[in-house]
Design a protein around this motif. Sequence first.
Motif, PDB file in Angstrom:
ATOM      1  N   SER A  71      60.790 -72.192  -6.395  1.00  0.00           N
ATOM      2  CA  SER A  71      61.934 -72.192  -7.483  1.00  0.00           C
ATOM      3  C   SER A  71      61.222 -72.002  -8.853  1.00  0.00           C
ATOM      4  O   SER A  71      60.369 -72.982  -9.364  1.00  0.00           O
ATOM      5  N   LEU A  72      61.323 -70.917  -9.554  1.00  0.00           N
ATOM      6  CA  LEU A  72      60.839 -70.641 -10.914  1.00  0.00           C
ATOM      7  C   LEU A  72      61.871 -70.743 -12.015  1.00  0.00           C
ATOM      8  O   LEU A  72      62.926 -70.405 -12.039  1.00  0.00           O
ATOM      9  N   GLU A  73      61.405 -71.337 -13.110  1.00  0.00           N
ATOM     10  CA  GLU A  73      62.351 -71.608 -14.087  1.00  0.00           C
ATOM     11  C   GLU A  73      61.712 -71.498 -15.491  1.00  0.00           C
ATOM     12  O   GLU A  73      60.474 -71.428 -15.837  1.00  0.00           O
ATOM     13  N   LEU A  74      62.511 -70.593 -16.301  1.00  0.00           N
ATOM     14  CA  LEU A  74      61.980 -70.294 -17.837  1.00  0.00           C
ATOM     15  C   LEU A  74      63.424 -70.982 -18.652  1.00  0.00           C
ATOM     16  O   LEU A  74      64.205 -70.885 -18.535  1.00  0.00           O
ATOM     17  N   GLU A  75      62.621 -71.433 -19.941  1.00  0.00           N
ATOM     18  CA  GLU A  75      63.353 -71.906 -20.831  1.00  0.00           C
ATOM     19  C   GLU A  75      62.981 -71.418 -22.182  1.00  0.00           C
ATOM     20  O   GLU A  75      61.990 -71.578 -22.587  1.00  0.00           O
ATOM     21  N   PHE A  76      63.759 -71.012 -22.861  1.00  0.00           N
ATOM     22  CA  PHE A  76      63.667 -70.617 -24.233  1.00  0.00           C
ATOM     23  C   PHE A  76      64.375 -71.645 -25.176  1.00  0.00           C
ATOM     24  O   PHE A  76      65.721 -71.673 -25.080  1.00  0.00           O
ATOM     25  N   ASN A  77      63.733 -71.905 -26.333  1.00  0.00           N
ATOM     26  CA  ASN A  77      64.181 -72.847 -27.064  1.00  0.00           C
ATOM     27  C   ASN A  77      64.005 -72.073 -28.816  1.00  0.00           C
ATOM     28  O   ASN A  77      62.930 -71.863 -28.944  1.00  0.00           O
ATOM     29  N   GLN A  78      65.026 -71.991 -29.561  1.00  0.00           N
ATOM     30  CA  GLN A  78      64.708 -71.238 -30.606  1.00  0.00           C
ATOM     31  C   GLN A  78      63.794 -71.893 -31.548  1.00  0.00           C
ATOM     32  O   GLN A  78      63.632 -73.080 -31.383  1.00  0.00           O
ATOM     33  N   GLY A  79      62.755 -71.151 -32.106  1.00  0.00           N
ATOM     34  CA  GLY A  79      61.728 -71.449 -32.921  1.00  0.00           C
ATOM     35  C   GLY A  79      60.560 -72.250 -32.222  1.00  0.00           C
ATOM     36  O   GLY A  79      59.774 -72.787 -32.939  1.00  0.00           O
ATOM     37  N   ARG A  80      60.678 -72.336 -30.736  1.00  0.00           N
ATOM     38  CA  ARG A  80      59.630 -73.023 -29.910  1.00  0.00           C
ATOM     39  C   ARG A  80      59.107 -71.899 -28.999  1.00  0.00           C
ATOM     40  O   ARG A  80      59.888 -71.244 -28.704  1.00  0.00           O
ATOM     41  N   PRO A  81      57.872 -71.917 -28.617  1.00  0.00           N
ATOM     42  CA  PRO A  81      57.301 -71.254 -27.354  1.00  0.00           C
ATOM     43  C   PRO A  81      58.113 -71.362 -26.317  1.00  0.00           C
ATOM     44  O   PRO A  81      58.515 -72.655 -25.822  1.00  0.00           O
ATOM     45  N   LYS A  82      58.336 -70.306 -25.362  1.00  0.00           N
ATOM     46  CA  LYS A  82      59.082 -70.512 -24.010  1.00  0.00           C
ATOM     47  C   LYS A  82      58.406 -71.523 -23.227  1.00  0.00           C
ATOM     48  O   LYS A  82      57.021 -71.879 -23.301  1.00  0.00           O
ATOM     49  N   ARG A  83      58.980 -72.062 -22.325  1.00  0.00           N
ATOM     50  CA  ARG A  83      58.380 -73.096 -21.183  1.00  0.00           C
ATOM     51  C   ARG A  83      58.599 -72.672 -19.767  1.00  0.00           C
ATOM     52  O   ARG A  83      59.743 -71.978 -19.754  1.00  0.00           O
ATOM     53  N   ALA A  84      57.880 -73.290 -19.041  1.00  0.00           N
ATOM     54  CA  ALA A  84      58.116 -72.686 -17.488  1.00  0.00           C
ATOM     55  C   ALA A  84      57.850 -73.870 -16.618  1.00  0.00           C
ATOM     56  O   ALA A  84      57.199 -74.674 -16.942  1.00  0.00           O
ATOM     57  N   GLN A  85      58.628 -73.732 -15.338  1.00  0.00           N
ATOM     58  CA  GLN A  85      58.382 -74.615 -14.197  1.00  0.00           C
ATOM     59  C   GLN A  85      58.314 -73.981 -13.147  1.00  0.00           C
ATOM     60  O   GLN A  85      59.071 -73.004 -12.788  1.00  0.00           O
ATOM     61  N   ILE A  86      57.458 -74.228 -12.214  1.00  0.00           N
ATOM     62  CA  ILE A  86      57.632 -73.992 -10.824  1.00  0.00           C
ATOM     63  C   ILE A  86      57.682 -75.272  -9.746  1.00  0.00           C
ATOM     64  O   ILE A  86      57.271 -76.266  -9.882  1.00  0.00           O
ATOM     65  N   ASN A  87      58.822 -75.157  -9.026  1.00  0.00           N
ATOM     66  CA  ASN A  87      59.479 -76.275  -8.288  1.00  0.00           C
ATOM     67  C   ASN A  87      59.396 -77.578  -9.120  1.00  0.00           C
ATOM     68  O   ASN A  87      59.013 -78.671  -8.720  1.00  0.00           O
ATOM     69  N   GLY A  88      60.002 -77.431 -10.390  1.00  0.00           N
ATOM     70  CA  GLY A  88      60.229 -78.622 -11.060  1.00  0.00           C
ATOM     71  C   GLY A  88      58.742 -79.228 -11.711  1.00  0.00           C
ATOM     72  O   GLY A  88      58.951 -80.172 -12.555  1.00  0.00           O
ATOM     73  N   ASN A  89      57.707 -78.341 -11.668  1.00  0.00           N
ATOM     74  CA  ASN A  89      56.419 -78.830 -12.301  1.00  0.00           C
ATOM     75  C   ASN A  89      56.270 -77.954 -13.591  1.00  0.00           C
ATOM     76  O   ASN A  89      56.330 -76.762 -13.365  1.00  0.00           O
ATOM     77  N   ARG A  90      55.980 -78.635 -14.684  1.00  0.00           N
ATOM     78  CA  ARG A  90      55.508 -77.655 -15.753  1.00  0.00           C
ATOM     79  C   ARG A  90      54.356 -77.026 -15.622  1.00  0.00           C
ATOM     80  O   ARG A  90      53.510 -77.437 -15.226  1.00  0.00           O
ATOM     81  N   VAL A  91      54.446 -75.497 -15.705  1.00  0.00           N
ATOM     82  CA  VAL A  91      53.067 -74.814 -16.000  1.00  0.00           C
ATOM     83  C   VAL A  91      53.242 -73.929 -16.979  1.00  0.00           C
ATOM     84  O   VAL A  91      54.201 -73.663 -17.736  1.00  0.00           O
ATOM     85  N   GLN A  92      52.171 -73.348 -17.212  1.00  0.00           N
ATOM     86  CA  GLN A  92      51.813 -72.110 -18.216  1.00  0.00           C
ATOM     87  C   GLN A  92      52.887 -71.197 -17.788  1.00  0.00           C
ATOM     88  O   GLN A  92      52.829 -70.623 -16.812  1.00  0.00           O
ATOM     89  N   PRO A  93      53.463 -70.533 -18.805  1.00  0.00           N
ATOM     90  CA  PRO A  93      54.648 -69.369 -18.607  1.00  0.00           C
ATOM     91  C   PRO A  93      54.086 -68.092 -17.664  1.00  0.00           C
ATOM     92  O   PRO A  93      54.744 -67.753 -16.802  1.00  0.00           O
ATOM     93  N   ARG A  94      52.812 -67.866 -18.081  1.00  0.00           N
ATOM     94  CA  ARG A  94      51.981 -66.774 -17.420  1.00  0.00           C
ATOM     95  C   ARG A  94      52.113 -66.948 -15.787  1.00  0.00           C
ATOM     96  O   ARG A  94      51.879 -66.006 -15.036  1.00  0.00           O
ATOM     97  N   GLU A  95      51.854 -68.318 -15.303  1.00  0.00           N
ATOM     98  CA  GLU A  95      51.576 -68.612 -14.087  1.00  0.00           C
ATOM     99  C   GLU A  95      52.815 -68.078 -13.275  1.00  0.00           C
ATOM    100  O   GLU A  95      52.741 -67.624 -12.023  1.00  0.00           O
ATOM    101  N   LEU A  96      54.069 -67.833 -13.763  1.00  0.00           N
ATOM    102  CA  LEU A  96      55.318 -67.418 -13.087  1.00  0.00           C
ATOM    103  C   LEU A  96      55.122 -66.132 -12.292  1.00  0.00           C
ATOM    104  O   LEU A  96      55.413 -65.775 -11.202  1.00  0.00           O
ATOM    105  N   THR A  97      54.304 -65.265 -13.223  1.00  0.00           N
ATOM    106  CA  THR A  97      54.152 -63.819 -12.839  1.00  0.00           C
ATOM    107  C   THR A  97      53.299 -63.778 -11.542  1.00  0.00           C
ATOM    108  O   THR A  97      53.226 -62.768 -10.749  1.00  0.00           O
ATOM    109  N   ARG A  98      52.551 -64.962 -11.097  1.00  0.00           N
ATOM    110  CA  ARG A  98      52.010 -64.794  -9.684  1.00  0.00           C
ATOM    111  C   ARG A  98      52.661 -64.986  -8.575  1.00  0.00           C
ATOM    112  O   ARG A  98      52.348 -64.834  -7.481  1.00  0.00           O
ATOM    113  N   TRP A  99      53.964 -65.617  -8.857  1.00  0.00           N
ATOM    114  CA  TRP A  99      54.998 -65.911  -7.958  1.00  0.00           C
ATOM    115  C   TRP A  99      55.972 -64.871  -7.638  1.00  0.00           C
ATOM    116  O   TRP A  99      56.938 -65.109  -6.636  1.00  0.00           O
ATOM    117  N   PHE A 100      56.025 -63.834  -8.394  1.00  0.00           N
ATOM    118  CA  PHE A 100      57.001 -62.863  -8.286  1.00  0.00           C
ATOM    119  C   PHE A 100      56.713 -61.535  -8.668  1.00  0.00           C
ATOM    120  O   PHE A 100      55.974 -61.174  -9.525  1.00  0.00           O
TER     121      PHE A 100
END
Length: 405
Positions: free
Chosen positions: A82-111
């Motif tokens: 399960s891959l997740e991306l979250e955008f909040n205005q004025g802040r850097p985007k955040r990412a999770q893999i299986n509920g664990n916080r990761v660097q957003p760049r990590e997501l690209t390795r899974w898809f």
Amino acid sequence: MRVTKLVLRNWRNYQEATISLGAGPQLFLGRNGQGKTNIIEAIGYFNSLSSHRVASDGPLMRVGDTNTVVRMRVLSGTREVSLELEFNQGRPKRAQINGNRVQPRELTRWFTSVLFAPEDLAIVKGDPATRRAFLDEAIVTRVPAFAATLRDYAQVVKQRSALLKNARANSYGSLSGSNLAMLDVWDEQLTDFGTRIMAERRRLISDLMPYLRDSYQNLVNNDHRPELMLAETGSLLQPGFTPETFVAGESDTNFDHLSNVSRETLMKDFTEALKQRRSEEFDRGMTLVGSHRDELFIGLNSLPVKGYASHGESWSMALALKLAFANLVRDESTTGDPVLILDDVFAELDGERRSRLLAAVGDYEQIIVTAAVAADVPNNQHWNTTEISHGRVVSPENSGEEGEL
Ligand SMILES: Nc1ncnc2c1ncn2[C@@H]1O[C@H](COP(=O)(O)OP(=O)(O)O)[C@@H](O)[C@H]1O
Ligand SMILES: [Mg+2]
């Protein structure tokens, strides 16, 4: 691999949507402006961590909302993540893999996905920057970590060009001692990153060529010979390469040979090219050597496609390039097929090209297609259809509002 589920919250024109996807051909159907491309844009974002339509993340957030979440479930073999991306205005985007916080760049390795869109015609008909972008996006899909090198390189070009521009403005063609030392630093970095990019592009083209011959043949069914050729500002191997020398067939199109040139040789040539063009760089106040000035030539039967080929031939070449790349990625992959995304592509093609394209991609684990009307896609396939209207899934109805993954 394939996408099994997508949840959008405040993404583009979607307030809340949950979409289930199956294996094989998936169809998103809806009139123009309803939100089809918005869906595939969300899926493609996980491949490259960027949108194929906009350079910044702002437009992705639903107008009036300040928090956007996209979740996607991906099945590779028997492993589901399960891959997740979250955008909040004025802040850097955040990412999770299986509920664990990761660097957003990590997501690209899974898809991994490869997108076909009407804009791809610009790869063959547009300006050189579009072809460079095609190469560099392909490289990032192939080697996700390479995105950092491309970013670093772009930064060096920007800073180095600013220094040259300054020198021109201040006292024509001269730099103070400290600025000269600075230029040396930029030269070294330009050479380092620039030759890495050159090597990676050469390797890509060398590996792509056999796939391109096959895919073009499959789409067009004639014996036209597609050719690819790089004109590199930082290389002395192909001095003075122009479309005319390409026409005359005098260029070195043997990429197996070009991709085996050592980094040391590339760096030596690049440094020499920089030296040769230094005074011109001062004159013009810009960086003239490097991968940001290189050109990819695309040819058919020893003629450039741009300016010579018919509209239909140009389209076939653009599709063949994408298809060749998808097939290359597929063969190199350890995690299954890339997901193929075809946004509004069938509407651009005549009946025969539609059937040929579908036949060429039909055995991919998952293809995701958008169309305004069902008549736009070949009907000799079972399509798993999702109807979209006004940023909502209207059918099947069970793709309800519940947003849990
Ligand atoms: N950030 C946003 N917030 C709200 N609506 C948006 C946003 N971005 C795009 N839209 C709307 O999405 C619609 C276009 O969706 P799109 O997926 O491109 O349509 P299509 O179904 O033709 O592919 C337009 O009506 C546009 O106004
Ligand atoms: Mg669209």
